[in-house]
Design a protein around this motif. Sequence first.
Motif, short mmCIF file in Angstrom:
data_model
loop_
_atom_site.label_atom_id
_atom_site.label_comp_id
_atom_site.label_asym_id
_atom_site.label_seq_id
_atom_site.Cartn_x
_atom_site.Cartn_y
_atom_site.Cartn_z
N HIS B 37 0.78 -1.32 0.16
CA HIS B 37 0.00 -0.03 -0.02
C HIS B 37 0.83 1.33 0.02
CE1 HIS B 37 -2.64 2.87 2.34
NE2 HIS B 37 -2.71 3.03 0.95
N VAL B 38 0.72 2.11 -1.00
CA VAL B 38 1.23 3.41 -0.90
C VAL B 38 0.29 4.54 -0.96
CG1 VAL B 38 3.67 2.68 -1.94
CG2 VAL B 38 1.75 3.20 -3.44
N LEU B 39 0.78 5.74 -0.54
CA LEU B 39 -0.28 6.66 -0.34
C LEU B 39 -0.21 7.56 -1.59
CD1 LEU B 39 0.49 7.86 3.39
CD2 LEU B 39 -1.66 6.78 2.40
N ASP B 40 0.80 7.63 -2.60
CA ASP B 40 0.55 8.69 -3.45
C ASP B 40 1.33 8.19 -4.93
OD1 ASP B 40 3.48 9.53 -3.31
OD2 ASP B 40 2.71 10.51 -1.61
N GLY B 41 1.24 8.73 -5.71
CA GLY B 41 1.76 8.39 -7.02
C GLY B 41 3.28 8.30 -7.13
N GLU B 42 3.81 9.35 -6.29
CA GLU B 42 5.27 9.45 -6.36
C GLU B 42 5.81 7.89 -5.52
OE1 GLU B 42 7.00 13.87 -6.34
OE2 GLU B 42 7.20 12.64 -4.53
N ALA B 43 5.25 7.59 -4.62
CA ALA B 43 5.77 6.55 -3.97
C ALA B 43 5.41 5.22 -4.78
CB ALA B 43 4.96 6.31 -2.28
N ALA B 44 4.33 5.17 -5.39
CA ALA B 44 3.94 4.13 -6.40
C ALA B 44 5.29 3.99 -7.53
CB ALA B 44 2.62 4.40 -6.89
N LEU B 45 5.42 5.14 -7.92
CA LEU B 45 6.73 5.15 -9.03
C LEU B 45 7.93 4.82 -8.29
CD1 LEU B 45 5.96 8.25 -11.32
CD2 LEU B 45 5.98 5.78 -11.86
N ASP B 46 8.23 5.05 -6.99
CA ASP B 46 9.29 4.88 -6.19
C ASP B 46 9.26 3.23 -6.18
OD1 ASP B 46 10.30 7.28 -6.19
OD2 ASP B 46 9.71 7.61 -4.02
N TYR B 47 8.24 2.68 -5.84
CA TYR B 47 7.97 1.23 -5.54
C TYR B 47 8.30 0.50 -7.01
CZ TYR B 47 6.43 -3.45 -4.82
OH TYR B 47 6.16 -5.01 -4.54
N LEU B 48 7.84 0.88 -7.81
CA LEU B 48 7.80 0.00 -9.22
C LEU B 48 9.08 0.34 -10.06
CD1 LEU B 48 4.30 1.25 -10.51
CD2 LEU B 48 5.02 -0.90 -10.04
N LEU B 49 9.98 1.51 -9.66
CA LEU B 49 11.23 1.56 -10.27
C LEU B 49 12.19 1.44 -8.94
CD1 LEU B 49 10.31 4.77 -12.15
CD2 LEU B 49 10.44 2.64 -13.18
N HIS B 50 12.00 0.70 -8.29
CA HIS B 50 13.06 0.29 -7.04
C HIS B 50 13.89 1.70 -6.72
CE1 HIS B 50 11.47 -3.28 -8.84
NE2 HIS B 50 12.21 -3.10 -9.99
N ARG B 51 13.12 2.52 -6.32
CA ARG B 51 14.00 3.82 -5.93
C ARG B 51 13.37 4.38 -4.36
NH1 ARG B 51 11.66 7.69 -10.50
NH2 ARG B 51 9.85 8.31 -9.32
N GLY B 52 14.33 5.24 -3.84
CA GLY B 52 13.95 5.74 -2.79
C GLY B 52 13.83 4.75 -1.60
N GLN B 53 12.67 4.45 -0.81
CA GLN B 53 12.61 3.61 0.25
C GLN B 53 12.50 2.30 -0.14
OE1 GLN B 53 8.74 3.58 2.24
NE2 GLN B 53 8.08 5.17 1.00
N PHE B 54 12.34 2.09 -1.67
CA PHE B 54 12.04 0.78 -2.16
C PHE B 54 13.14 0.38 -3.02
CE2 PHE B 54 7.77 2.41 -1.82
CZ PHE B 54 7.40 1.85 -1.02
N THR B 55 14.40 0.83 -2.81
CA THR B 55 15.53 0.23 -3.55
C THR B 55 15.81 -1.07 -3.20
OG1 THR B 55 16.27 2.70 -3.13
CG2 THR B 55 17.93 1.05 -3.98
N GLY B 56 16.03 -1.59 -4.59
CA GLY B 56 16.31 -2.91 -4.46
C GLY B 56 15.22 -3.85 -4.93
N VAL B 57 15.29 -4.86 -5.86
CA VAL B 57 14.27 -5.51 -6.63
C VAL B 57 13.60 -6.39 -5.46
CG1 VAL B 57 13.88 -7.23 -8.66
CG2 VAL B 57 15.54 -5.34 -8.64
N GLU B 58 14.50 -7.20 -4.72
CA GLU B 58 13.72 -8.01 -3.51
C GLU B 58 13.04 -7.20 -2.80
OE1 GLU B 58 17.41 -6.14 -2.22
OE2 GLU B 58 17.05 -7.15 -4.05
N ASN B 59 13.25 -5.96 -2.67
CA ASN B 59 12.53 -5.13 -1.66
C ASN B 59 11.16 -4.92 -2.27
OD1 ASN B 59 12.19 -3.84 0.85
ND2 ASN B 59 13.28 -2.18 0.19
N SER B 60 11.05 -4.80 -3.68
CA SER B 60 9.80 -4.31 -4.12
C SER B 60 9.77 -5.34 -5.43
CB SER B 60 10.00 -2.91 -4.72
OG SER B 60 10.84 -2.68 -5.47
N PRO B 61 9.01 -6.52 -5.28
CA PRO B 61 8.56 -7.26 -6.48
C PRO B 61 7.69 -6.68 -7.30
CG PRO B 61 7.70 -8.18 -4.33
CD PRO B 61 8.56 -7.00 -3.97
N ARG B 62 7.78 -6.99 -8.63
CA ARG B 62 6.97 -6.52 -9.47
C ARG B 62 5.59 -7.03 -9.38
NH1 ARG B 62 7.50 -4.97 -15.39
NH2 ARG B 62 5.88 -5.76 -16.39
#
Lengths: 707, 148
Positions: B37-62
């Motif tokens: 669950h993310v609160l906004d679009g920026e966070a969603a993009l961060d997750y999808l692109l594995h950046r910010g708090q979601f750096t690393g693929v294992e941390n944010s599976p597709r």
Amino acid sequence: MHNQETTPSRWSGLARMLKSKLAELLVPSLAEVRAWKQQLANNILRSSFAVAILLLGAGAYYAYTIDAVWLITFYVILVGLWILIAFLPKISYALRAWILLFLIYAVAILDLFEAGRTGSARVFLIALPVLSLLLFDWRIGVLTLGGCLTTLAGFGWLYSTGQLVAALEIANSTNPAIWISNTLVFFFISVLLMASANYLIHRLARAVLHLKDSVKTTQDALSLQQAVFDATADGILAVDHTGRITTANRKFAELWGIPESVIAARNDAAAIDSVLEQVTDPVGFTAKIRALYEQPHAESFDLLHLKDGRVLERHSSPQWLDNDIIGRVWVFRDVTAQKQIEAALERERILLRNLVDTMPAIIFAKDTDGRKILANTGDQDAMGVQSEAAAIGKTDFEIYPPEKAAKYAEEDRRVLEDGEIFETESMFVDKHTGQQQWVSGSKRPLRNEAGQIIGLIGSFYNITRIKQGEIEREKLIAELEAKNAELERFTYTVSHDLKSPLITIGGFAGFLQEDLLNGDIVQAQNDMARINDALARMEQLLEDLLELSRIGRQMNPPDTAAFEAIAREAVELVRGRITAGKVTVEIMPGLPAVYGDRARLVEVVQNLVDNACKYMGDTPDPRIEIGARQTETETVFYVRDNGIGIEPQYREKIFELFDKLDPTSEGAGVGLAIVKRIIETHGGRIWVDSEGNRRGSTFLFTLSAAQ
Amino acid sequence: MLTKSNNTILLVEDNPAHAEIVIRSFQDHHIANQIIHVLDGEAALDYLLHRGQFTGVENSPRPCVILLDLRLPKISGLQLLHEIKTHETLSSIPVVILTTSEAERDLALAYANHVNSYLVKPVDFTRFSQLIDDLGIYWLDWNRRPVN
């Protein structure tokens, strides 16, 4: 016309003319006289032939009785000459006449010698002048008379003195020669009289023939004249110098409705009454006629208006005979139709002229040389002239500045030479008022009946009001579209944001039911709390919406207030949050006064300061600065902070309803929407300046400059 | 029920209450093994692109599906949809709009941006629950997608 006592005939004019014609016919020409004389002379000569034979016999017998051979010889010569005259007509008339006169003279002389004073020679000598008068003229007659009287006087003297004694006085007076001689003399005289009678009868017959011819010719001419007189379209009346009717044609009777019997009877009184009854101004008419009778030479023209609406044209001129005025001729022509057409044309012309002048337009016409032939009042105003006459015949070069005139002339050329329709819509700045004016119009060729271009017609309209209306309308449409878009956004936002808590309530009410079925009280309490939050949020939303809708609808009366005081009041209202955040607020001293709804303006500053405090972040030295700066055109107020700032892409979004950059922050996202709304109702604008990334934000706004 | 290797769902929802309803509904139906669950679009993009708090693929599976709310702070749902659908690698991820908005304009824009499905949140809980159940079964069970 008025005096019935005098009685000149209706035909007196004609009679005088006839008399003059007859006189001309009765005076024979010289050639005619000569011809008649010759004829007479020939008759006399031929008649005298028989006399000549008798004379020969008588003379010869007498000579025989007295034994005078020389006398016989003389008689023979005499008779020979006589025959010569009678039978040789080739001899000229004058010579023959002279020979005849001489022969008679000779016979008379002879007789005087023979018979003395008692002889018939006296008769001869008296007849001789008459004969010479007939054969020649009065001059020769007088000459002959003179000669004869002298001869008689001579012989008388000779006899009375006794120097001469007549042969017969000596001889027997009963001598048959004397008897024969006298008989011959009387016979000769009778021949002479017959010839004279013949001449007179012949001459009279000729005269009568001529008279008959000329009367017939005159009658023909008169009948032709009468036919023409009656056939003409004009009513003609001729009066004599006393004013009585001489003649009138049928058309005259018809025009005035006078019975022909009245005309034929030349009943002047009836005719004049009839005329006076019909004219609209009988007094003026009578006066004019009187004036004309006093000036017999005058020619006059007038228009007569009849009571039945007809209009007659009246000409009057004197009637001349040789050098005398013998009357006056009146000619009447019915010009009613013509006058009606003229009047209709005039009415139409006036109507069209009025139309052209009252049109709220510039209308003009020019000839092919570009000279004005018509300029209505609008065009006169445009040219700055006082009357149409001041513009007629002038070209644009005589009226407008050269560049303008050249431009117009080029337009004219296209219309006049190429026959095209020139249409234009242009804007210019009025020199006097400095205002923009729009003009729309056209120039079109003016063609004659044959389709040839004989000029052009220009019509131009001032469409400034229409244009201004268009601009105003476009502005209003744009505003309306903006308002519509805003309303749509508002509706969308409201529907979305109001529905959101309902979904929350619905969802958690469902979970609550499950919790209660499962007996999970803790979870149930949590769900209830969610439901309450959603209800509170909904209430907040509704309040905010009501607040927003009140702006612009409910305004406090506008007033002038120092912006500094407004800022201080606003800051006091958020004192709590300022104190809590340890924020320093600076208000620029001497801020200009503003005009508007003071309470709302306080609300603006309050919201901005409140927002600044909310998004101050963890800035070490939080500050808020309220101030203003003057640009060329307006005063820009600002509220600046050194808080978290706003990323450039969100500078518009933050002013939208229920839009919050931080969903976790308090409030419904209405504050800035309200601020924007208040600024806009004051005719101003608001925007934000921020580089984001903790560099603070500056909210800037203007209020309507006019206020 | 089914436990596939990667049944991650990315939920982009700014309203925490709505997010909770969705997550609890999934849990009730035992569908998702992982809901991010993310609160906004920026966070969603961060997750999808594995950046910010979601750096690393294992941390944010597709994720196998993205549930997207339209009304989001900062980057809006439609903007995010556009970003994903025009992204080289993310465009193949099914995106399901889950929103309160029934506005025609939103529907049109979402489909114009190649949304895979558009769902409107029902106010009625039973229906909401049913929607989540069907959604889970459809996208995680019935729906086939390429392995790589």
